[in-house]
Enzyme design. Structure first.
Site, PDB file in Angstrom:
ATOM      1  N   CYS A  47       0.839  -1.200   0.000  1.00  0.00           N
ATOM      2  CA  CYS A  47       0.000   0.000   0.000  1.00  0.00           C
ATOM      3  C   CYS A  47       0.878   1.255   0.000  1.00  0.00           C
ATOM      4  CB  CYS A  47      -0.987  -0.049   1.162  1.00  0.00           C
ATOM      5  SG  CYS A  47      -2.443   0.953   0.859  1.00  0.00           S
TER       6      CYS A  47
ATOM      7  N   HIS B 184      -3.701  -5.448   1.541  1.00  0.00           N
ATOM      8  CA  HIS B 184      -2.954  -5.719   2.774  1.00  0.00           C
ATOM      9  C   HIS B 184      -3.015  -7.193   3.171  1.00  0.00           C
ATOM     10  CE1 HIS B 184      -2.274  -1.496   3.928  1.00  0.00           C
ATOM     11  NE2 HIS B 184      -3.446  -1.276   3.363  1.00  0.00           N
TER      12      HIS B 184
ATOM     13  N   GLU C 293      -1.150  -8.554   5.316  1.00  0.00           N
ATOM     14  CA  GLU C 293      -0.847  -8.630   6.760  1.00  0.00           C
ATOM     15  C   GLU C 293      -2.109  -8.518   7.612  1.00  0.00           C
ATOM     16  OE1 GLU C 293      -0.380  -6.069   4.848  1.00  0.00           O
ATOM     17  OE2 GLU C 293      -0.538  -4.161   5.928  1.00  0.00           O
TER      18      GLU C 293
HETATM   19  N1  LIG Z   1      -3.293   1.944   3.804  1.00  0.00           N
HETATM   20  C1  LIG Z   1      -2.400   2.645   3.139  1.00  0.00           C
HETATM   21  O1  LIG Z   1      -1.216   2.339   3.135  1.00  0.00           O
HETATM   22  C2  LIG Z   1      -2.890   3.878   2.442  1.00  0.00           C
HETATM   23  C3  LIG Z   1      -1.901   4.503   1.518  1.00  0.00           C
HETATM   24  C4  LIG Z   1      -2.187   5.950   1.191  1.00  0.00           C
HETATM   25  N2  LIG Z   1      -2.216   6.747   2.373  1.00  0.00           N
HETATM   26  C5  LIG Z   1      -3.478   6.050   0.422  1.00  0.00           C
HETATM   27  O2  LIG Z   1      -4.489   6.437   0.963  1.00  0.00           O
HETATM   28  O3  LIG Z   1      -3.515   5.731  -0.733  1.00  0.00           O
END
Ligand SMILES: NC(=O)CC[C@H](N)C(=O)O
Length: 225
Positions: free
Chosen positions: A87, A196, A198
């Protein structure tokens, strides 16, 4: 497996990532602060976790990509080290030039927080060997800028060299080109992905679909246990 997670101001998934790694290795990963200037000796894996580094100011991951420790991460990757960015970590990898392309705002211009499904496009990498080729698995997405984009030439290279590791199935909610959810570097050692894994390592919270990714990594570095 000796792993390290890099924490930036605004990172928020580092603990989830640490739990996921510890679950498969039985040992805690090193938690490094972005201002550190050296990586520990003998590392197998560096993880750039998700979050909102520097409040997503300028562009997501842009300021983190300039952090002192990122210079070390670039060197580690250049020496053939494994680097996983999830992400915000994926956004950092693109901003740092370790992976091509960029993560644009989601096509809907809305933050998306929901489950998604992906297909494993190649199962012969340290990250994906825990899955079957073509296997579909579920993970959580939570991002405002997950719309992967690259120019035509880059896209042709990514597809032609089979560097797309993960592709969304079902609705392409963030608008990513070719429904790309994750990509690899040419040596298959650096991977960036938006969902994600994780957050999917426990049957009580989110299921266990992400576990094979961490298990595959642990199995890749058994000798370094
Ligand atoms: N959960 C995250 O890592 C979000 C990544 C980034 N802040 C976004 O909104 O795209």
């Amino acid at each position: 497996m000796k792993a390290a997670i890099i924490v930036f101001p605004g990172t928020n998934r580092e603990r989830d990532m640490a739990i996921a790694l510890e679950r498969v290795t039985g040992r805690k990963p090193a938690m490094l602060w972005h201002r550190d200037t050296a990586l520990p000796q003998g590392l197998d894996l560096v993880v750039l976790p998700g979050g909102f580094s520097y409040g997503d100011y300028l562009r997501c991951g842009a300021m983190a990509a300039q952090s002192p420790l990122m210079a070390e991460v670039k060197g580690f990757a250049a020496r053939g080290g494994h680097v996983l960015g999830v992400c915000n970590g994926f956004q950092m990898l693109c901003e740092a030039g370790l992976l091509p392309g960029a993560l644009l705002k989601n096509a809907s211009l809305r933050f998306l927080a929901m489950d998604c499904t992906m297909k494993v496009e190649r199962a012969d990498t340290a990250y994906t060997r825990g899955y079957q080729q073509g296997q579909e698995f579920r993970a959580t997405m939570a991002h405002g800028d997950g719309n992967y984009f690259c120019d035509d030439e880059t896209l042709a290279r990514l597809e032609g060299e089979r560097l797309v590791s993960l592709r969304y199935t079902g609705e392409n909610r963030n608008g990513s080109i070719n429904s790309i959810a994750g990509i690899l570097s040419p040596n298959l050692r650096v991977m960036g992905m938006m969902p994600h894994p994780e957050n999917c390592v426990d049957p009580l919270v989110g299921g266990e679909d992400g576990l094979p990714m961490f298990q595959g990594l642990a199995d890749s570095f058994l000798t370094a246990a």
